[in-house]
Design a protein around this motif. Structure first.
Motif, short mmCIF file in Angstrom:
data_model
loop_
_atom_site.label_atom_id
_atom_site.label_comp_id
_atom_site.label_asym_id
_atom_site.label_seq_id
_atom_site.Cartn_x
_atom_site.Cartn_y
_atom_site.Cartn_z
N ASN A 116 0.84 -1.20 0.00
CA ASN A 116 0.00 0.00 0.00
C ASN A 116 0.88 1.25 0.00
O ASN A 116 0.56 2.25 -0.67
CB ASN A 116 -0.93 -0.03 1.21
N SER A 117 2.01 1.20 0.75
CA SER A 117 2.94 2.33 0.77
C SER A 117 3.58 2.52 -0.60
O SER A 117 3.73 3.65 -1.09
CB SER A 117 4.05 2.12 1.80
N VAL A 118 3.95 1.41 -1.26
CA VAL A 118 4.52 1.50 -2.61
C VAL A 118 3.48 2.11 -3.55
O VAL A 118 3.80 2.98 -4.38
CB VAL A 118 4.98 0.11 -3.09
N ASN A 119 2.25 1.67 -3.41
CA ASN A 119 1.16 2.21 -4.23
C ASN A 119 1.03 3.72 -4.00
O ASN A 119 0.84 4.49 -4.95
CB ASN A 119 -0.14 1.48 -3.90
N HIS A 120 1.17 4.16 -2.77
CA HIS A 120 1.09 5.58 -2.44
C HIS A 120 2.23 6.36 -3.11
O HIS A 120 2.01 7.44 -3.66
CB HIS A 120 1.14 5.77 -0.93
N PHE A 121 3.48 5.77 -3.04
CA PHE A 121 4.62 6.44 -3.68
C PHE A 121 4.41 6.56 -5.18
O PHE A 121 4.72 7.59 -5.80
CB PHE A 121 5.93 5.69 -3.41
N ILE A 122 3.85 5.50 -5.79
CA ILE A 122 3.60 5.53 -7.24
C ILE A 122 2.50 6.54 -7.55
O ILE A 122 2.59 7.30 -8.53
CB ILE A 122 3.24 4.13 -7.75
N ALA A 123 1.47 6.57 -6.74
CA ALA A 123 0.34 7.47 -6.98
C ALA A 123 0.77 8.93 -6.86
O ALA A 123 0.22 9.80 -7.54
CB ALA A 123 -0.79 7.17 -6.02
N ALA A 130 9.59 4.93 -4.24
CA ALA A 130 8.91 3.65 -4.43
C ALA A 130 9.91 2.58 -4.81
O ALA A 130 9.88 1.45 -4.29
CB ALA A 130 7.83 3.77 -5.49
N ASN A 131 10.83 2.90 -5.71
CA ASN A 131 11.84 1.95 -6.15
C ASN A 131 12.77 1.56 -4.99
O ASN A 131 13.06 0.39 -4.79
CB ASN A 131 12.64 2.56 -7.31
#
Length: 175
Positions: A116-123, A130-131
């Motif tokens: 979910n945190s990765v999704n937030h960074f991408i969003a 994110a990477n």
């Protein structure tokens, strides 16, 4: 007595009779002495045999005690070895259980929150964070399931793993 009664013939006759019986008396007396020596010797032999029997019995009892003591020491040594081996097995089992509990610490909720945190960074178009986050996340999982799988963590590896894990949680909950 014969001198008082003036009967010297009877006295001489009695004296000659005594001299005739003297060798027999000496032999009888010698046999009495020999008999007494023989009885004393037999008593001494009997006493020595009893003492020997008592000493043999004492030695036998000491040997039984010593063999029993040696046997008890062998049993005690075997028991101590068994206890130490069992203790080592229990410690190994406890370490495996601790390792399993560490592995279970990264439960599906944590993984969901991390993704979910990765999704937030991408969003938020923050590709670099994110990477980096995904790289750290996958390295932690690779370490957890990869080369350390089925083995015990060293202290330094465990500290590194916990540090990375706490970094993920910080990023997960502090967006």
């Amino acid at each position: 007595m014969y001198a008082i009664s003036q009967n010297t013939d009877a006295s001489v006759l009695l004296y000659r009779d005594f001299l005739g019986k003297l060798p027999d008396l000496v032999l009888k007396d010698k046999s009495l002495v020999d008999q007494k020596i023989l009885e004393d010797t037999e008593q001494r032999i009997s006493q020595l045999e009893k003492e020997k029997e008592l000493k043999d019995e004492l030695i036998r009892k000491k040997n039984v005690f010593n063999y029993g003591l040696i046997g008890a020491l062998i049993v005690l040594t075997a028991l101590i070895i068994f206890i130490f081996r069992t203790l080592k097995k229990v410690q190994t089992k406890n370490k495996k259980i601790a390792l399993q509990s560490l592995r279970r610490e990264m439960n599906p909720h944590f993984i969901f929150n991390s993704l979910n945190s990765v999704n937030h960074f991408i969003a938020t178009n923050n590709e670099m964070e994110a990477n980096q986050y995904l790289t750290k996340f996958f390295k932690a999982h690779a370490r957890r399931y990869g080369k350390f799988y089925g083995r015990f963590y060293s202290v330094s590896a465990g500290v590194g793993f916990v540090t990375k894990l706490s970094g993920f949680r910080k990023n997960t909950f502090c967006r």
